[in-house]
Scaffold this motif. Structure first.
Motif: not given
Length: 487
Positions: A276-277, A288-290, A393-395, A440-441
């Motif tokens: 995650x973060x 982003x995380x969601x 995440x990728x960003x 991821x959408x």
């Protein structure tokens, strides 16, 4: 693969690379027809995207495509890229084609020889139509430069494409290329892939040899790799790029043909650790995380167990390690340009800052950073005792306004350098581990995001296999095409 023959030029440009390769090999479509379809399509969509630069003369390209057809007629088949248009990243040397590196210093640079990654693609029959745009010397995950201008996001032309393989990602997303190469030092294959709803794979350090290179041992941060709209396409390009070369003594001596094999595999019981973060350490834009956590549910659907994971390694120490080693690397590669006042004036401020940071380092600084990097690798090995894969995440934010050079803050937290907002990608880079960005959408504004999936040391094939299984379950590339393609 879909074995049906193409009916229209739109079928040609929309095809997966492996399907297109099969159509050409079986002479269901000519190389001239393929080249014509792609050049016509590029003429329609490359403005304002600005993904492909240094585009070569149409008549010459059609002549080269005709030569590929003549070879097929004689029974001469060069390989799976026979007659397929390609546009190597502008950081990659290509014989006879301008290779500017996004710098006005090299605006007129035309190499006499290909870099190895380009030479291997040519040997398989690829026709180089031009280059894909990159930021100056690949510095910064936003593709703009003073030579060609900015490359714009495939899904929102007011937004950044990411970088440094931003031209590559946009060319793929807009169907200007069927598959493509890129490179990755600080997420340069992963961030633009995530921001343009395609796949970007950073292979294990040494999987794709860096040739030519003036330094063979110390500069082990960046590497070349493939991007694609499907994982089998991407894996097939990796099978071309990869493989030991004696001129790169740290390259991996494993048979690259493994990546050309079918990728289907059962993932029942596979364990994914969600970082995650980093337990709140990284600033993340809302959503982003969601979105990434929703994507992780799809990994559950293919049989994986996803658990929250954490490392006790001090992440600020990891950032200091990264900044030191990056300064060291950039100062080595650009130091001679910096020392020439006329050329220094042509370097963007971020490049000058990197060199100045490198020149201020001591030998002990570099040694301590390398030790910290080694400790990070061991910390990840400890995590891999419990997990088969790790995910991030990728960003840290969705594609930002293309007019900005880089975001000065994320979620209200100040970014103290031009690349701090991409801190999420340095973990895999420093460890030299195989990592893929999968779609991821999209958020409610219709902006894409990617998810990094990191594998164990040299487990490149395993990472490709799980990404393929995820793609089969989600089909994001096919479900959500850029609006310009429907116009």
């Amino acid at each position: 693969m879909n074995q049906a023959s193409p009916a229209t030029p739109q079928d040609i440009v929309a095809a997966d690379a492996l399907d297109l390769s099969q159509w050409i090999r079986l002479r269901r479509v000519s190389c001239r027809e393929v080249m014509t379809a792609f050049l016509d399509h590029i003429a329609r969509v490359n403005t304002p995207a600005n993904a492909i630069v240094s585009l070569r003369d149409r008549a010459v390209l059609l002549m080269e495509a005709g030569e590929r057809d003549a070879q097929l007629a004689r029974g001469e088949y060069l390989g799976w890229l026979h007659g397929i248009p390609q546009a190597p990243k502008d950081l990659t040397a290509t014989a006879g084609i301008a290779s500017t590196q996004g710098s006005p210093i090299f605006r007129d640079e035309v190499p006499k020889a290909d870099a190895l990654v380009a030479a291997r693609m040519r040997a398989q029959g690829a026709i180089f139509i031009g280059k894909t745009n990159s930021p100056e010397f690949g510095l910064g995950s936003n593709t703009y430069n003073t030579v060609f201008g900015a490359t714009l996001n495939a899904y929102d032309a007011t937004r950044s494409a990411g970088g440094s393989s931003g031209g590559t990602a946009v060319a793929l997303a807009l169907r200007m290329l069927p598959v493509a190469d890129g490179s990755d030092m600080m997420g340069s294959l992963r961030n633009p892939a995530g921001w343009n709803n395609v796949f970007g794979f950073r292979p294990s350090q040494g999987r794709v040899p860096s040739v030519p290179a003036v330094d063979l041992y110390y500069n082990q941060l960046g590497c070349a790799g493939p991007m694609g709209r499907s994982v089998p396409d991407l894996a097939m390009l990796l099978s071309t790029q990869a493989g030991y070369d004696a001129r790169a003594p740290l390259s991996i001596a494993q048979d690259a043909a493994q990546f050309a094999q079918p990728l289907a595999r059962d993932f029942g019981g596979a364990r994914i650790g969600w970082l995650g973060d980093y337990n709140g350490y990284l600033a993340m834009e809302d959503g982003v995380l969601a979105l990434c956590e929703t994507a992780l549910e799809d990994f559950g659907a293919i049989g994986c167990t996803v658990e929250a994971a954490r490392t006790d390694y001090p992440l600020e120490k990891l950032w200091d390690c990264w900044r030191t080693l990056r300064h060291f690397s950039v100062a080595g590669s650009l130091g001679a340009l910096y020392r020439d006042p006329a050329k220094r004036a042509l370097l963007k401020p971020e490049a000058q800052w990197e060199v100045e940071g490198g020149l201020a380092l001591s030998g002990e600084d570099v040694w301590n950073a390398s030790v910290a990097r080694s400790q990070w690798y061991n910390a990840l090995l400890a995590l891999f005792e419990h997990y088969d894969y790790l995910a991030l995440p990728s960003a840290q934010l969705f594609p930002f306004d293309a007019k900005l050079h880089w975001p000065s803050s994320v979620a209200g937290r100040e970014m103290d350098t031009y690349h701090r907002w991409m801190e999420v990608v340095i973990g895999a880079s420093l460890a030299g581990l195989p990592v893929i960005s999968v779609p991821a959408g999209f958020n409610v504004q219709g902006l894409p995001m990617g998810l990094q999936v990191i594998g164990k040391p040299q487990a490149d094939l395993s990472v490709l296999q799980i990404a393929h299984a995820y793609d089969q379950a989600t089909q994001w590339v096919k479900r959500r095409v850029p609006s310009i393609l429907a116009a």
